[in-house]
Design an enzyme around this catalytic site. Sequence first.
Site, short mmCIF file in Angstrom:
data_model
loop_
_atom_site.label_atom_id
_atom_site.label_comp_id
_atom_site.label_asym_id
_atom_site.label_seq_id
_atom_site.Cartn_x
_atom_site.Cartn_y
_atom_site.Cartn_z
N LYS A 161 18.03 89.00 8.47
CA LYS A 161 18.07 90.09 7.50
C LYS A 161 16.74 90.83 7.60
CE LYS A 161 19.80 90.83 2.80
NZ LYS A 161 20.87 91.77 3.08
N1 PY5 Z 1 26.19 91.70 5.91
C1 PY5 Z 1 25.18 92.57 5.78
C2 PY5 Z 1 24.82 93.43 6.93
C3 PY5 Z 1 24.47 92.65 4.57
O1 PY5 Z 1 23.45 93.50 4.45
C4 PY5 Z 1 24.85 91.83 3.49
C5 PY5 Z 1 24.12 91.91 2.18
C6 PY5 Z 1 25.94 90.95 3.67
C7 PY5 Z 1 26.58 90.91 4.91
C8 PY5 Z 1 26.38 90.02 2.59
O2 PY5 Z 1 25.45 89.01 2.40
P1 PY5 Z 1 25.27 88.27 1.00
O3 PY5 Z 1 26.63 87.88 0.59
O4 PY5 Z 1 24.42 87.11 1.32
O5 PY5 Z 1 24.65 89.24 0.06
N2 PY5 Z 1 23.65 93.19 1.85
C9 PY5 Z 1 22.60 93.37 0.90
C10 PY5 Z 1 23.02 92.94 -0.51
O6 PY5 Z 1 22.14 92.66 -1.29
C11 PY5 Z 1 22.09 94.78 0.92
C12 PY5 Z 1 23.00 95.84 0.43
C13 PY5 Z 1 22.38 97.19 0.33
O7 PY5 Z 1 24.20 92.87 -0.82
#
Ligand code: PY5
Length: 312
Positions: A161
Amino acid sequence: MTKASEGQPIWPKYAWLDGSIVEWGSAKVHVFVHGLHYGTGVFEGIRGYYDSGAIKIFRLEDHMKRLFRSAKMIHMEIPYTVEQLIEATRELISVNGFRSDIYIRPIAFRGLGSFGLRARNPVNVAIIAIEFGKYLKPDGIRCMVSSWRKPSGDSFPVETKATANYLLYHLSSLEAAEHGFDEAILLDAEGYVSEGAGENIFIVREGRLITPPVYGSILEGITRDTVTRVAREMLGVEVIERRIRRAELYIADEIFLTGTAAEIVPVIEVDGRTIGTGKPGELTRKIQAIYHQIVVGKVEMFRSWVTEVPIA
Ligand code: PY5
């Protein structure tokens, strides 16, 4: 909470920077930091829910651990421990005294020093927490498959990330918005479905859940893991991790995206094709409802995922 001006977000009073709680307006770094120039940073997104006089943080430790795994993948050492960042987060929430749902953003990035690409500049760490509502429409969104591809793991550490990785999602989201869609879905280098521009993806076929595998150029989402465990352990629903073709999206019974910011979001259209009935699917709705119970600690078996910070 101070209001910057009409129409501006309401910023909190404090942020956490390099070991101390600082006034929001003083949470600053220099324009020459390495992370700004080259995206040499890693971050997390965590939600806190205001419920019964406390902020309930969902899977705080798991997010902090992933921050350290992301850092390791890009050769970066974070000068704190997981425990210290957890404690810092609790303190930050407490001093801000939030009385609504929040989003917590820990970030570590290479700071001042050389601009060289082999530089290992000192690492700055910040934790930001802001009031936050919905990220995508929980009643159903329209998606397009992006023209931007998720590269394979041999061209780039796609599993980390890292801030640099988010240029791809920024461009994909902009493209989707320009075409009148709510969110983008990215294919991987081989043309299989990878994930959303900030969310993992699940499809439902014949009552079973299918999601791309961890080797499918995805971020190993914490919400993805939550959904997998809910399906298997609470609902007795099978979860299959396998590759998904683009056209398989069009004939899925249900599709939903998962992410900390997005939570559980039904997808009701992809590339102009109606998904299922065109309304959020039954299994999607069920998982969405359970998820909202879990994040506030109301599901006994997953209670340990919730960290409570009492608000005085
Ligand atoms: N894939 C990507 C590319 C992500 O950025 C995110 C989370 C996920 C999957 C889902 O991961 P998790 O379930 O662990 O959150 N995105 C971030 C979030 O906080 C950034 C969003 C702007 O949800």
